[in-house]
Design an enzyme around this catalytic site. Structure first.
Site, PDB file in Angstrom:
ATOM      1  CB  THR A 379      -0.851  -0.052   1.278  1.00  0.00           C
ATOM      2  OG1 THR A 379      -1.736  -1.154   1.165  1.00  0.00           O
ATOM      3  CG2 THR A 379      -1.635   1.194   1.584  1.00  0.00           C
ATOM      4  CB  THR A 397      -4.081   0.174  -0.778  1.00  0.00           C
ATOM      5  OG1 THR A 397      -3.498  -1.118  -0.900  1.00  0.00           O
ATOM      6  CG2 THR A 397      -5.558   0.015  -0.489  1.00  0.00           C
ATOM      7  CG  ASP A 421      -8.936  -5.539   2.518  1.00  0.00           C
ATOM      8  OD1 ASP A 421      -8.202  -6.530   2.650  1.00  0.00           O
ATOM      9  OD2 ASP A 421      -8.497  -4.383   2.444  1.00  0.00           O
ATOM     10  CB  SER A 450      -9.535   0.047   4.989  1.00  0.00           C
ATOM     11  OG  SER A 450      -8.179   0.434   4.840  1.00  0.00           O
ATOM     12  CB  SER A 451      -5.729  -1.876   8.514  1.00  0.00           C
ATOM     13  OG  SER A 451      -6.406  -3.041   8.877  1.00  0.00           O
ATOM     14  N   GLY A 471       0.970  -1.747   5.009  1.00  0.00           N
ATOM     15  CA  GLY A 471       1.240  -2.939   5.818  1.00  0.00           C
ATOM     16  C   GLY A 471       0.003  -3.654   6.324  1.00  0.00           C
ATOM     17  N   GLY A 472      -1.141  -3.488   5.629  1.00  0.00           N
ATOM     18  CA  GLY A 472      -2.349  -4.199   6.063  1.00  0.00           C
ATOM     19  C   GLY A 472      -2.639  -3.909   7.524  1.00  0.00           C
TER      20      GLY A 472
HETATM   21  O1  DON Z   1      -7.116  -1.471   3.278  1.00  0.00           O
HETATM   22  C1  DON Z   1      -6.397  -2.273   3.845  1.00  0.00           C
HETATM   23  O2  DON Z   1      -6.301  -2.341   5.046  1.00  0.00           O
HETATM   24  C2  DON Z   1      -5.536  -3.216   3.015  1.00  0.00           C
HETATM   25  N1  DON Z   1      -6.152  -3.477   1.757  1.00  0.00           N
HETATM   26  C3  DON Z   1      -4.195  -2.624   2.867  1.00  0.00           C
HETATM   27  C4  DON Z   1      -3.273  -3.590   2.169  1.00  0.00           C
HETATM   28  C5  DON Z   1      -1.866  -3.398   2.528  1.00  0.00           C
HETATM   29  O3  DON Z   1      -1.461  -2.519   3.222  1.00  0.00           O
HETATM   30  C6  DON Z   1      -0.902  -4.358   1.993  1.00  0.00           C
HETATM   31  N2  DON Z   1      -1.269  -5.688   2.122  1.00  0.00           N
HETATM   32  N3  DON Z   1      -1.914  -6.527   2.197  1.00  0.00           N
END
Ligand code: DON
Length: 570
Positions: A379, A397, A421, A450-451, A471-472
């Site tokens: 992301t 992202t 997600d 989302s995170s 970083g998810g």
């Molecule tokens: O929105 C989110 O939380 C996730 N799609 C972000 C993804 C990310 O940072 C990298 N890896 N999975």
């Protein structure tokens, strides 16, 4: 834990000196007027040029976001979505939600076969994994509301980078080499867009031109939001979807709207914390953790000491359990208890359940048992401060690195795989990798949880620290630790960004620690408290800016964990 062991631990910890600030070796980049910190030096330069031309922080953010879509395709995008948090120099605070949406034809069980199992990983891979992109609508809305320079001048640098080309870097080599081995016709347009003559890898330093992307960006430059959501681009994407079993139609594009909404607000030791509200879980979780930790003297306990890591872990465990239970798209979850989760009373209750020397179990009885899979870094976050002191914190992202890897022929841009997600199997929460709670099930037009945690910390109504990360699920903890590093441990922004980080997300019940970031002594003490440690290479790319409240100097910090990142100021 036995009484003797408990006393021994207490004695060891009491005798340890509070550790001073962690390593850095790097210094923040100073500037008097404006600062842009992104994952790619060219996108930082584009944003800083906009600031020098009299653009404000939103103008620079728009220009850098489009530039990243060209030079940093691993996560920079027009085919994905994200969040922008804004804090003006005079105190105005707002945010823009341009998270992708489920297509109108989507259903709760769209990924399941007759046996109730997910078919071919289709929530993460292939055309069904693609959400309706939000980035262009979000940048357009933010610019309409707060921008100063003409829209076309902000998209033009990206058009130039795509049509004239720029030097490919080492960071893209893995993806390019993977593409040369991929013979699936579905990825034919991706090979056309990313490989020399559709076949060969661009070596680092070779000029990479993207003519299709340049044309797509020209339509956005000339027609604004409609240049992306109506006409040729949706036709090309919808055609690709129809041919390949996807769901997104022209109508999905036409009906996409970004939303302006209030960010989440918390306070921490006299600072105001503004961060993204749902459908991001980031703001709620980071404020919850800060509220819990405010009750401890973290400075005295000492940065990254075993006791410090224990208390952080216990705060993380509790905030992530709340996240899994309650959070999703607010438009589909009107009853979400956001105010309660953000309250100091809620945090006090959670804090009182923390044992000073013993890890608590991650009780998953409410959800049978849950396991949240590991996250990659793919992301991107960037931070901007302009000459007047307005600040933008933007994280967007494609979900995985290079998203779905799919490009609709003729468009030149990557489509996200953000549908992954959502919770894919209603009601099923298992150790093997699924969450099935209601708040985040697929519905037509709904945004997935989302995170992403773009955050601005303010002091006396003025922006002080602009921060975020990829970083998810680790994102929220990365942002938390940078904030603590600055406020509790007195680090400058570069030290704060560079310092080793940890991650705990309730389940699985273990703590991930950057391999080089914890001493064997500390690890042993921490494990004695009942924590299981896993090491991994790195956590996040936290690109931040700190404004010195005394003299107003801007200090940029591009996280050295990121390959091509840079702070550019003037
Ligand atoms: O929105 C989110 O939380 C996730 N799609 C972000 C993804 C990310 O940072 C990298 N890896 N999975």
């Amino acid at each position: 834990m036995s009484a003797t062991r408990r006393i021994a631990l207490l004695a060891i910890i009491a005798l340890l000196p509070a550790s001073s600030v962690a390593q850095s070796g790097r210094t923040p980049a100073p500037a008097r007027h404006g600062m842009v910190v992104t994952s790619h030096y060219l996108a930082s330069e584009v944003g800083a040029d906009v600031l020098k031309q009299g653009g404000n922080a939103v103008d620079a953010a728009v220009a850098s976001a489009f530039a990243l879509a060209v030079v940093y395709p691993v996560a920079g995008n027009i085919g994905g979505g994200g969040f922008l948090v804004y804090h003006g120099a005079e105190g105005e605070v707002t945010s823009f939600n341009f998270r992708e949406k489920a297509p109108l034809a989507a259903t709760e069980t769209m990924y399941l076969g007759p046996d109730g199992e997910i078919v071919d990983n289709s929530n993460h891979e292939g055309p069904l994994a693609v959400g309706v992109p939000g980035t262009v609508a979000g940048l357009w809305l933010a610019h309409q509301r707060l921008g100063r320079l003409p829209w076309r001048d902000l998209v033009e640098p990206a058009v130039r980078l795509a049509s004239d080309g720029f030097p490919s870097t080492w960071a893209m080599q893995g993806f390019l080499r993977g593409l040369t081995r991929n013979t699936d016709p579905l990825y034919g347009p991706t090979r056309e867009a990313f490989l020399k003559d559709g076949q060969e890898v661009y070596e680092p330093g070779e000029t990479w031109k993207q003519p299709d992307l340049a044309r797509t960006l020209e339509r956005i430059r000339d027609e604004g939001k409609d240049g992306f959501y109506r006409g040729e681009t949706p036709e090309l994407v919808a055609d690709f979807m129809r041919r390949n079993g996807g769901m997104i139609t022209e109508e999905d594009f036409a009906r996409y709207e970004a939303i302006e909404q209030m960010p989440v607000h918390g306070t921490y030791r006299g600072y105001d914390v503004w961060s993204m509200s749902p459908p991001s879980s980031g703001g709620v979780a980071v404020v919850t953790m800060l509220n819990i930790l405010e009750g401890f003297d973290l400075e005295e306990i000492g940065h990254n000491s075993a006791l410090y890591l224990h208390l952080l872990t216990e705060a993380m465990r509790r905030a992530y359990a709340d996240r899994a239970e309650h959070l999703g798209d607010p438009l589909f979850n009107p009853e979400m208890p956001v105010d309660r989760l953000l309250s100091k009373e809620h945090a006090a209750g959670l804090r009182s359940s923390i044992d000073w020397f013993q890890a608590s179990p991650s009780d998953s009885s409410a959800f049978s048992s849950s396991y949240l899979p590991a996250e990659s870094e793919e992301t991107t976050h960037f931070s901007v401060v302009d000459a007047e002191g307005n600040a933008v914190s933007l994280t967007y992202t494609l979900e995985y690195g290079y998203g779905s890897g799919l490009v609709a022929a003729g468009t030149g841009f990557l489509l996200n795989n953000e549908m992954g997600d959502f919770n894919p199997v209603p009601g099923r929460t298992t150790r093997s990798g699924q969450i099935g709670t209601d708040a985040n099930l697929v519905r037509p037009g709904k945004r997935m949880l989302s995170s992403m945690t773009p955050t601005i910390v303010a002091r006396d109504g003025k922006p002080f620290l602009v921060i975020g990360s990829p970083g998810g699920r680790t994102i929220i903890n990365t942002v938390l630790q940078v904030i603590l590093n600055v406020i509790d441990h007195g680090m400058d922004v570069a030290q704060a960004v560079e310092a080793p980080r940890i991650h705990h997300q309730w389940l699985p019940d273990n703590t991930r620690v950057e391999a080089w970031g914890i001493s064997p002594d500390t690890r042993r003490l921490y494990e004695l408290m009942g924590h299981e440690v896993w090491t991994y290479s790195q956590q996040g790319h936290a690109h931040g800016i700190l404004i010195d409240p005394g003299d107003g100097m801007r200090y940029g910090a591009a996280d050295s964990r990121a390959f091509d990142a840079r702070s550019v100021g003037y």
